[in-house]
Scaffold this motif. Sequence first.
Motif, PDB file in Angstrom:
ATOM      1  N   ARG A   1      41.176  41.370  39.785  1.00  0.00           N
ATOM      2  CA  ARG A   1      40.019  41.751  39.909  1.00  0.00           C
ATOM      3  C   ARG A   1      39.395  40.434  38.809  1.00  0.00           C
ATOM      4  NH1 ARG A   1      41.396  46.759  39.370  1.00  0.00           N
ATOM      5  NH2 ARG A   1      41.070  46.692  37.238  1.00  0.00           N
ATOM      6  N   SER A   2      38.068  39.387  39.748  1.00  0.00           N
ATOM      7  CA  SER A   2      37.131  38.743  39.195  1.00  0.00           C
ATOM      8  C   SER A   2      36.058  38.591  38.912  1.00  0.00           C
ATOM      9  CB  SER A   2      37.817  37.149  38.820  1.00  0.00           C
ATOM     10  OG  SER A   2      37.653  37.120  40.154  1.00  0.00           O
ATOM     11  N   SER A   3      34.370  38.249  38.619  1.00  0.00           N
ATOM     12  CA  SER A   3      33.681  38.036  38.197  1.00  0.00           C
ATOM     13  C   SER A   3      32.843  37.268  40.209  1.00  0.00           C
ATOM     14  CB  SER A   3      32.498  37.727  37.245  1.00  0.00           C
ATOM     15  OG  SER A   3      33.119  37.309  36.629  1.00  0.00           O
ATOM     16  N   SER A   4      31.953  37.676  40.250  1.00  0.00           N
ATOM     17  CA  SER A   4      31.470  36.382  41.140  1.00  0.00           C
ATOM     18  C   SER A   4      31.106  35.122  40.427  1.00  0.00           C
ATOM     19  CB  SER A   4      30.309  36.564  41.882  1.00  0.00           C
ATOM     20  OG  SER A   4      29.203  37.230  40.659  1.00  0.00           O
TER      21      SER A   4
ATOM     22  N   SER B   1      34.238  37.894  46.394  1.00  0.00           N
ATOM     23  CA  SER B   1      33.243  38.470  45.643  1.00  0.00           C
ATOM     24  C   SER B   1      33.591  39.136  44.798  1.00  0.00           C
ATOM     25  CB  SER B   1      32.313  38.326  46.622  1.00  0.00           C
ATOM     26  OG  SER B   1      32.509  40.586  46.415  1.00  0.00           O
ATOM     27  N   ASP B   2      34.432  39.521  44.692  1.00  0.00           N
ATOM     28  CA  ASP B   2      35.086  40.150  43.523  1.00  0.00           C
ATOM     29  C   ASP B   2      36.877  40.208  42.750  1.00  0.00           C
ATOM     30  OD1 ASP B   2      36.107  41.670  45.190  1.00  0.00           O
ATOM     31  OD2 ASP B   2      35.269  43.627  44.893  1.00  0.00           O
ATOM     32  N   GLY B   3      37.138  39.212  43.280  1.00  0.00           N
ATOM     33  CA  GLY B   3      38.757  39.206  43.439  1.00  0.00           C
ATOM     34  C   GLY B   3      39.009  37.699  44.196  1.00  0.00           C
TER      35      GLY B   3
END
Length: 216
Positions: free
Chosen positions: A123-126, A152-154
């Motif tokens: 998981r990561s931010s845009s 968009s989220d990972g």
Amino acid sequence: MFTGLIEEVGILRRIERTGAAARLAVGSALPSDSISLGDSVAVNGACLTVVAMGGGELTFDASPETLEVTTLGALAPGARVNLERALRLGDRLGGHIVTGHVDFIATISERRELSGNIVFGFRSSSEHARYLVAKGSVAIDGISLTVNAVSSDGFSVNIIPHTAAKTTLGTARAGDRVNIETDILGKYVERLLGAGGPGRRGDGVSLELLAKSGFL
């Protein structure tokens, strides 16, 4: 500068807090004659300086900034850490260019087996996803890996059995947090072509710019 090819998995023996900073003692079998005081070593992808050595240990000081932007501050004695000595001129660049400057911490959202390999989702931010490109490079806890897919989220990666056996990812599970360094080349391209570039107005690359530059 590093390549993202892990040389050894060391064991954190002690972590001593000094206010907001810390000193980490890591058990390591790296050849002592190849390391000197002041040398740089990537510890789970974070570039740290050797401040003491001996007795099969390497000791590093971690600044408050390092502890804030990496997972090192959350480690406990007994934790396994990926180690890589700094690249020397003339060495083979078998991975990709890794600076040892962690960009953000991601959380493992998925781990699944696939034909003997392991697929990890993160998981990561845009905000961070824009530096990740499918088939591009990323360093995860200092390990040079190829990005499989980006959303968009990972994003996701696939690791082979050798990587699983020789790094900390082999025992990583969903919910674990890892250090992420995106490809330095993408950051420089954005800087030069985006708002920070000379003579730019933040428009980046456009058809008008390409035409003016003789590409169209």
